[in-house]
Design a protein around this motif. Structure first.
Motif, PDB file in Angstrom:
ATOM      1  N   GLY A 163       0.810  -1.207   0.000  1.00  0.00           N
ATOM      2  CA  GLY A 163       0.000   0.000   0.000  1.00  0.00           C
ATOM      3  C   GLY A 163       0.845   1.259   0.000  1.00  0.00           C
ATOM      4  O   GLY A 163       0.447   2.294  -0.529  1.00  0.00           O
ATOM      5  N   ASP A 193      -6.236   1.470  -4.142  1.00  0.00           N
ATOM      6  CA  ASP A 193      -7.138   2.041  -3.127  1.00  0.00           C
ATOM      7  C   ASP A 193      -7.803   3.318  -3.634  1.00  0.00           C
ATOM      8  O   ASP A 193      -8.999   3.535  -3.427  1.00  0.00           O
ATOM      9  CB  ASP A 193      -6.369   2.317  -1.819  1.00  0.00           C
ATOM     10  CG  ASP A 193      -5.876   1.038  -1.157  1.00  0.00           C
ATOM     11  OD1 ASP A 193      -6.473  -0.029  -1.406  1.00  0.00           O
ATOM     12  OD2 ASP A 193      -4.895   1.090  -0.402  1.00  0.00           O
ATOM     13  N   GLU A 210     -10.107  -6.325  -7.686  1.00  0.00           N
ATOM     14  CA  GLU A 210      -9.874  -7.659  -8.257  1.00  0.00           C
ATOM     15  C   GLU A 210     -11.199  -8.417  -8.412  1.00  0.00           C
ATOM     16  O   GLU A 210     -11.435  -9.084  -9.421  1.00  0.00           O
ATOM     17  CB  GLU A 210      -8.904  -8.453  -7.374  1.00  0.00           C
ATOM     18  CG  GLU A 210      -8.718  -9.871  -7.912  1.00  0.00           C
ATOM     19  CD  GLU A 210      -7.527 -10.604  -7.326  1.00  0.00           C
ATOM     20  OE1 GLU A 210      -7.112 -10.307  -6.200  1.00  0.00           O
ATOM     21  OE2 GLU A 210      -7.025 -11.510  -8.032  1.00  0.00           O
TER      22      GLU A 210
HETATM   23  O1  KG4 Z   1       1.584  -4.842   2.442  1.00  0.00           O
HETATM   24  P1  KG4 Z   1       0.291  -4.259   2.879  1.00  0.00           P
HETATM   25  O2  KG4 Z   1      -0.589  -5.052   3.799  1.00  0.00           O
HETATM   26  O3  KG4 Z   1       0.482  -2.894   3.613  1.00  0.00           O
HETATM   27  C1  KG4 Z   1       1.542  -2.021   3.393  1.00  0.00           C
HETATM   28  O4  KG4 Z   1       2.670  -2.345   3.810  1.00  0.00           O
HETATM   29  O5  KG4 Z   1       1.261  -0.987   2.761  1.00  0.00           O
HETATM   30  O6  KG4 Z   1      -0.517  -3.879   1.540  1.00  0.00           O
HETATM   31  C2  KG4 Z   1      -1.807  -3.336   1.553  1.00  0.00           C
HETATM   32  C3  KG4 Z   1      -2.195  -3.011   0.110  1.00  0.00           C
HETATM   33  C4  KG4 Z   1      -3.500  -2.200   0.006  1.00  0.00           C
HETATM   34  O7  KG4 Z   1      -3.250  -1.077  -0.821  1.00  0.00           O
HETATM   35  C5  KG4 Z   1      -4.471  -3.171  -0.653  1.00  0.00           C
HETATM   36  O8  KG4 Z   1      -5.437  -2.539  -1.468  1.00  0.00           O
HETATM   37  C6  KG4 Z   1      -3.532  -4.041  -1.474  1.00  0.00           C
HETATM   38  O9  KG4 Z   1      -2.406  -4.216  -0.628  1.00  0.00           O
HETATM   39  N1  KG4 Z   1      -4.102  -5.345  -1.817  1.00  0.00           N
HETATM   40  C7  KG4 Z   1      -4.361  -5.750  -3.079  1.00  0.00           C
HETATM   41  C8  KG4 Z   1      -4.977  -7.022  -2.988  1.00  0.00           C
HETATM   42  N2  KG4 Z   1      -5.054  -7.359  -1.660  1.00  0.00           N
HETATM   43  C9  KG4 Z   1      -4.506  -6.318  -0.952  1.00  0.00           C
HETATM   44  N3  KG4 Z   1      -4.145  -5.145  -4.266  1.00  0.00           N
HETATM   45  C10 KG4 Z   1      -4.535  -5.799  -5.389  1.00  0.00           C
HETATM   46  N4  KG4 Z   1      -5.151  -7.007  -5.385  1.00  0.00           N
HETATM   47  C11 KG4 Z   1      -5.380  -7.659  -4.209  1.00  0.00           C
HETATM   48  N5  KG4 Z   1      -5.986  -8.849  -4.203  1.00  0.00           N
END
Ligand code: KG4
Ligand code: ZN
Length: 366
Positions: A163, A193, A210
């Motif tokens: 994110g 997001d 997705e």
């Molecule tokens: O790694 P993470 O939990 O947090 C950070 O370190 O930022 O990543 C969260 C991000 C969010 O922006 C969320 O929308 C994205 O990962 N995300 C996805 C999916 N599942 C979570 N993006 C695209 N497709 C997915 N299935």
């Protein structure tokens, strides 16, 4: 007693400690993670044996704001940190005394969130007399891709898509991944997001996009694929987010967001076309990085790594490369933030003797 006698006693004590660790087969690392909106703790033995993993997600608290609100995140971490750590130790079926070291993700992330985990880890380290290990959250995301395969063929390229960050690394060892490229504006997850917010889909946007994209045509709209320059390994996702906004509000941006009057199919087409454009860029840049360093393996981690289209497209790229490359993807339950990856990387730091002390501070994302 002279100095050399004292020195000899210290060395003997150290040797005894080393021997007792060598005799004990298991090194238990307690990992703690509070960099954004998940309060997490885990116990991992010897880097790969997951004894427990507890994650308290704050999604429900932030969803009505369409993004993470730092003060709310910080308060929730304070509330949850103690019960989450206690539960992780309980589920691991060990006592606090069985913990060999405490690994804490102290960077990068939200300052007001990181400080909660760092303070808890330092307090535990002091109270239990156990060493502290400082972990880079993004390097921990890389580690989560090799949980099941400790010795990937090297060199490897690691793509970390979360994110807050989108990064490519030259990976030769867990302790020193070398940054090859990074996002210059929005991260991939942030773009998911923000586009979800434009399309009035729920937060977090990645899974929502997705899901609806499955019903859409990925070729319906030709959104831009920003490569910056042909050989750049940096990323830019703010242009595509703006392109979606223009598409929904009209080129002069004077119109209302037309999403309310769109059919589910039209929204699905936008989501599918956006997702394809982001995946195309991620795969092309990873391929370029792999060519540059002669990578034999590709590692994929971070929240966006849960995306099936990205996983499939990277697999196709790896299979069709000459010679083919091995793709190691993070198991889905460890793509988003968790403490297993922190504890696992902590084990490598423990073995290398790279310890932090009680002066450790959180380092927020710039
Ligand atoms: O790694 P993470 O939990 O947090 C950070 O370190 O930022 O990543 C969260 C991000 C969010 O922006 C969320 O929308 C994205 O990962 N995300 C996805 C999916 N599942 C979570 N993006 C695209 N497709 C997915 N299935
Ligand atoms: Zn993360």
């Amino acid at each position: 007693m002279n100095t050399s006698a004292i020195f000899s006693i210290i060395m003997q004590t150290k040797e005894k400690r080393a021997t007792s660790h060598e005799l004990r087969e298991t090194i238990n690392i307690l990992g703690i993670e509070t960099s954004c909106d998940e309060t997490a703790a885990a116990v991992v033995a010897n880097g790969t044996i997951i004894k427990s993993s507890v994650v308290s997600s704050q999604i429900k608290l932030h969803e009505k704001y369409g993004g993470v609100v730092p003060e709310i995140a910080s308060r929730a971490h304070i509330e949850k940190i103690y019960p989450v750590i206690t539960e992780a130790v309980r589920q691991a079926d060990i006592t606090k005394e069985d913990i060999d070291a405490i690994a804490i993700a102290n960077q990068p992330g939200l300052g007001v969130a990181l400080i909660v985990g760092v303070t808890a880890a330092k307090a535990l380290s002091f109270a239990l007399g156990k060493p502290l290990l400082a972990i880079n959250h993004l390097h921990a995301h890389i580690q989560s891709a090799i949980l099941a395969e400790e010795n990937p063929e090297l060199p490897a390229v690691a793509l970390i898509v979360s994110g807050g960050h989108t990064q490519l690394y030259d990976y030769k060892s867990p302790l020193e991944p070398k940054l090859l490229g990074s996002t210059i504006d929005d991260a991939a997850g942030e773009a998911f997001d923000k586009v979800a917010a434009i399309l009035k889909l729920p937060y977090p946007g990645g899974p929502a996009i997705e899901k609806i994209a499955k019903y859409g045509n990925p070729k319906a709209i030709d959104f831009p694929r920003s490569m910056l320059s042909p050989d750049s390994l940096d990323f830019s996702f703010s242009g595509i987010k703006t392109a979606v906004l223009y598409y929904c509000r009209g080129q002069d941006m004077k119109g209302q967001n037309k999403v309310d009057s769109m059919s589910k199919r039209q929204i699905a087409d936008i989501a599918a076309s956006f997702q394809s454009a982001v995946v195309d860029v991620l795969v092309k840049k990873t391929e370029l990085a792999a060519e540059k360093i002669g990578a034999k393996t590709i590692l994929l981690g971070g929240g966006v790594a849960a995306n099936n289209q990205l996983r499939t497209a990277l697999k196709q790229m790896c299979d069709s490369a000459v010679p083919p490359k091995k793709l190691l993807v993070t198991p889905k339950q460890y793509c988003t933030d968790n403490a297993v990856m922190v504890a696992s990387l902590g084990y490598h730091k423990y073995k290398a003797g790279i310890f932090a002390d009680l002066t450790l501070e959180p380092k927020a994302s710039s």
